[in-house]
Design an enzyme around this catalytic site. Structure first.
Site, short mmCIF file in Angstrom:
data_model
loop_
_atom_site.label_atom_id
_atom_site.label_comp_id
_atom_site.label_asym_id
_atom_site.label_seq_id
_atom_site.Cartn_x
_atom_site.Cartn_y
_atom_site.Cartn_z
N CYS A 27 0.78 -1.11 -0.08
CA CYS A 27 0.14 -0.13 -0.03
C CYS A 27 0.75 1.20 0.04
O CYS A 27 2.07 1.10 0.03
CB CYS A 27 -1.03 0.03 1.29
SG CYS A 27 -0.17 0.21 2.88
N CYS A 30 3.59 1.69 2.64
CA CYS A 30 4.73 0.87 2.50
C CYS A 30 5.79 1.75 1.55
O CYS A 30 6.92 1.96 1.89
CB CYS A 30 4.50 -0.40 1.76
SG CYS A 30 3.30 -1.42 2.36
N ASP A 468 9.11 24.57 -34.93
CA ASP A 468 10.15 24.79 -36.02
C ASP A 468 9.64 24.37 -37.31
O ASP A 468 9.32 23.37 -37.61
CB ASP A 468 11.55 23.94 -35.38
CG ASP A 468 12.60 24.41 -36.18
OD1 ASP A 468 13.20 25.28 -36.37
OD2 ASP A 468 13.09 23.36 -36.89
#
Length: 774
Positions: A27, A30, A468
């Site tokens: 989870c 952790c 460009d």
């Protein structure tokens, strides 16, 4: 330059990056805990990814890999350096124990899994396979437990003891991963969602057992006198079953989330036909060495990046670039590994092998992006760090307050257990990384590389895009369309002199002039060559000083241009051509007119950019007349054209727009675009461009289609939107669920089902990104 020229990572002194596989995380808590522990090491920072069970750790000089591994292992997880088999056999402290639903089954002890990275492991279904037997046992035993407990008609003398016996294997063996994780965390004075599950399930089971022991006659003759026995065996069994089902479905779904990256990494050829002493020899593609010549027949994959030494063909690059049309190739052209030779036989000299190939670098960039952390995810991390302890306090207060105000132990207990179960923050931990995993994987399939999670945030705010012209909006392959002589110099001499001096320049215009001149005859020898970026070139040819370039460059070198000369330039520019001056011995000798062609799809791509809310601006070093004609053709407003811009002027153009309040994206492909790409809020490199442009950019499209730029922005925004939706529902679910449970309005069994469903729904929502663009 082809897409195969993506920049290889080079070793540099200073901090280095270590990639770890970490087993046992379940989870967001952790994740937060591992990052916090690693961050306590001096100079170390870490970004941990829950669904990939991996971490990217920035390590300064003086900190060893073993110190990093020991820190993670001491935290209750098992860490190994990615793709380093040597670290996989090292002893650890409680390694793999923390919350790992597969720490004993289907992973550590399966033959053939040693050294396998996490994505390979998930591809083999190890996580889901290890959960399956626990889930099956829980489901088989839970059904009778639930039916007997909930339907008085099915109850019989001493039914509570039978139900308790059936529940025991569910809350022990089936729920063992939760208990084991909770115990490991407790030893490290920490808690995660497994702590909530373990306490809730254990409390329900023990409460029921103690109740029966204290009142042996409770179920002697069916239900209690009150009509319902105060037993919660069915709560324990149903909650464990629902949670395991949620984990199982989540594991299956998460493996699909990584499918795109796994598919990308599996595209490479398995074998190569190498020419050794004139004999064709089949070898594994991994054994190819740089410089070796290999044969590619029609229909075969090109084994690795290389340069064609013999043959012509068309190559299907869709696997890498996402573009469907094959690209014509011939001698001296670069080709990319994993692309498919569609027609002629080719001989290719290997230029990059192994980890240096385009395919490997793409995989590395995608993995790095997936392991990163978007700014939006930091909020979830901060909340998860304190979430579980707060929930434990809320559960205790819920029990106490219910007991004080109602005196009903059963109601107090039910509400407290419901709080513990509904609060598990699984969905919170999965909300960001699973969305990022799926979105970046899908992007890679479409030939788009997203350098990191921050890019997703940037695409949301961008409102202006600088394009460009050469190589981005147009083909970038100029061709000579006219030679205008001045001062009675024959056109052939103008072209011959210009071709010679330009043959020493690397500029695309110079290449076009030199190539055209060579078709008319041999070029004379060049001496004393010099060049000025953005100006022109100069050399001595057959004793004459020859200049070629802009009008300003000629004037700087003492060449005077008459009114008739300038009128010739205006005439050429009105035809939409780029005109280059040629002067010999201080006098204008002629003009060479060149023209570029607009890329197929540029008009549609710019329309899509406008639909995304972006203002397209054309940026070019060409003159205003040429720029205006191109802009009008592709649908860019006349006022949104920056013409006659020198390389350093591109950065100034970006700064000017930013100063005016615009959030600027810049798309380009050349060396002279790199500074502007870096200056822009979002740099987008065309993959057919140069390494330095790709390195400077935030997004890279591996093809040369402007439409991919629009796709990249749209997909990035979609990914960010999906992550935000996930986080909203994860927060909303907990924000609503906890008070509802505390008020006694939520049955623990329903809470367990809802908690499991929330994780599955978050993953399922993320998986919708796999269909983007289909």
């Amino acid at each position: 330059m082809s897409a195969s020229e993506i920049l290889s990572q080079t070793a540099t002194p200073g901090p280095r990056t270590v990639e770890l596989d970490i087993e046992g995380m379940t989870c967001a808590s952790c994740v937060s805990r591992v990052e916090r522990k690693l961050g306590k090491l001096d100079g170390v920072s870490a970004s941990v990814n829950l669904p990939l069970e991996s971490a990217q750790v920035t390590v300064p000089a003086g900190i060893t890999n073993q110190q990093i591994i020991d820190t993670v292992n001491a935290t209750g997880y098992k860490a190994t350096v990615k793709n380093d088999p040597a670290t996989r056999t090292m002893p650890m402290h409680d390694a793999g124990a923390h919350g790992s639903l597969d720490s004993h089954q289907g992973m550590d002890h399966e033959p053939g899994h040693e050294g396998m990275d996490h994505t390979d492991h998930m591809a083999h279904g190890g996580t889901a396979a290890s959960l399956r037997p626990r889930l099956i046992l829980a489901a088989i035993l839970t059904i009778p437990v639930f039916l007997i407990s909930m339907f008085p008609a099915l109850q019989f003398p001493q039914w509570g003891w039978v139900v308790g016996a059936l529940t025991l294997p569910v809350v022990t063996w089936s729920a063992w991963p939760f208990h084991r994780a909770a115990a490991i965390n407790a030893r490290h004075f920490a808690s995660t969602m497994d702590t909530l599950v373990s306490i809730g399930v254990s409390a329900a089971f023990l409460f029921s057992t103690v109740t029966m022991l204290m009142d042996p006659m409770l179920t002697a003759h069916g239900a209690h006198m009150s009509g319902h026995a105060p037993l919660y065996f069915e709560v324990s069994a149903v909650v464990v079953t629902f949670l395991l089902l949620g984990r199982y479905l989540e594991a299956k779904a998460k493996s699909k989330a990584g499918d795109a990256l796994k598919a990308l990494l599996s595209l490479g050829a398995k074998e190569a036909t190498v020419l050794r002493d004139g004999v064709e020899v089949k070898v594994p593609a991994a054994e190819l060495a740089v410089g070796e010549i290999f044969v590619v027949r029609p229909g075969e994959k090109i084994a690795t990046d290389g340069i064609i030494t013999d043959g012509t063909s068309a190559v299907d690059t869709s696997l890498i670039t996402g573009e469907s049309l094959p690209v014509d190739v011939t001698v001296d052209d670069a080709v990319t590994g994993a692309t498919i030779n569609t027609s002629g036989r080719l001989l290719v000299r290997a230029s990059r092998v192994g980890a240096e190939t385009t395919l490997a670098q793409m995989g590395k960039l995608v993995s790095a992006a997936q392991a990163g952390k978007a700014p939006i995810a930091r909020l979830a991390d901060r909340i998860s760090a304190v979430f579980v302890p707060v929930v434990l306090v809320i559960a205790v207060l819920t029990f106490a307050l219910w007991l004080i105000f109602s005196g009903d132990v059963q109601a107090a207990f039910t509400a407290a257990v419901a709080v513990l179960i509904i609060a598990c923050p699984c969905a919170l931990g999965l909300a960001t990384p699973v969305g990022l995993l799926t979105g970046t994987g899908r992007a890679a399939q479409l030939g788009i590389l997203i350098k990191g999670p921050q890019v997703l945030e940037d695409t949301r705010t961008v409102d202006t895009i600088l394009l460009d012209k050469t190589g981005t909006v147009t083909e970038g392959k100029l061709s000579v369309v006219d030679v205008v002589p001045l001062a009675q110099v024959p056109p052939a001499d103008v072209l011959r002199m210009a071709g010679a001096v330009e043959s020493h320049s690397e500029h695309p215009i110079a290449h076009a002039i030199a190539d055209h001149a060579r078709t008319r005859g041999d070029l004379p020898e060049v001496q004393e060559f010099t060049s000025a970026p953005g100006g022109g070139v100069r050399a001595v040819i057959e004793g004459n000083t020859v200049l070629a370039g802009r009008a300003g460059w000629l004037e700087e070198n003492g060449v005077e241009l008459s009114e008739a000369d300038r009128a010739a330039l205006v005439t050429a520019q009105r035809r939409g051509t780029t005109a280059i001056w040629v002067a010999v011995d201080g006098k204008a000798a002629g003009l060479i007119a060149l023209k570029d062609t607009i890329k197929a799809g540029s008009v549609e791509a710019i329309a899509r950019l406008k639909e995304l809310g972006l203002r397209p601006i054309l940026l070019t070093g060409d003159n205003a007349a040429v720029a205006a004609q191109v802009a009008a053709t592709v649908g860019i407003a006349p006022e949104d054209v920056f013409a006659d811009v020198l390389p350093e002027g591109k950065v100034e153009a970006v700064k000017k727009l930013q100063a005016a309040g615009a959030t600027v994206a810049m798309a380009g492909d050349g060396v002279n675009d790199a500074a502007a790409l870096a200056q822009a809020d979002l740099g987008i490199a065309m993959g057919s461009g140069t390494d330095v442009a790709i390195e400077a950019a935030d997004l890279t499209v591996m093809g040369n289609d402007l439409g991919q730029v629009a796709t990249a922005i749209a997909l990035s925004r979609k990914t960010l939107g999906t992550i935000k939706t996930n986080l909203f529902w994860a927060f909303f679910y907990n924000a609503i669920g906890i008070p509802v449970a505390a008020l006694g309005l939520l049955n623990p069994m329903i809470a367990g089902a809802a908690m499991a469903a929330s994780s599955v729904l978050v993953v399922a929502n993320s998986l919708r990104l796999r269909r983007f663009g289909k």
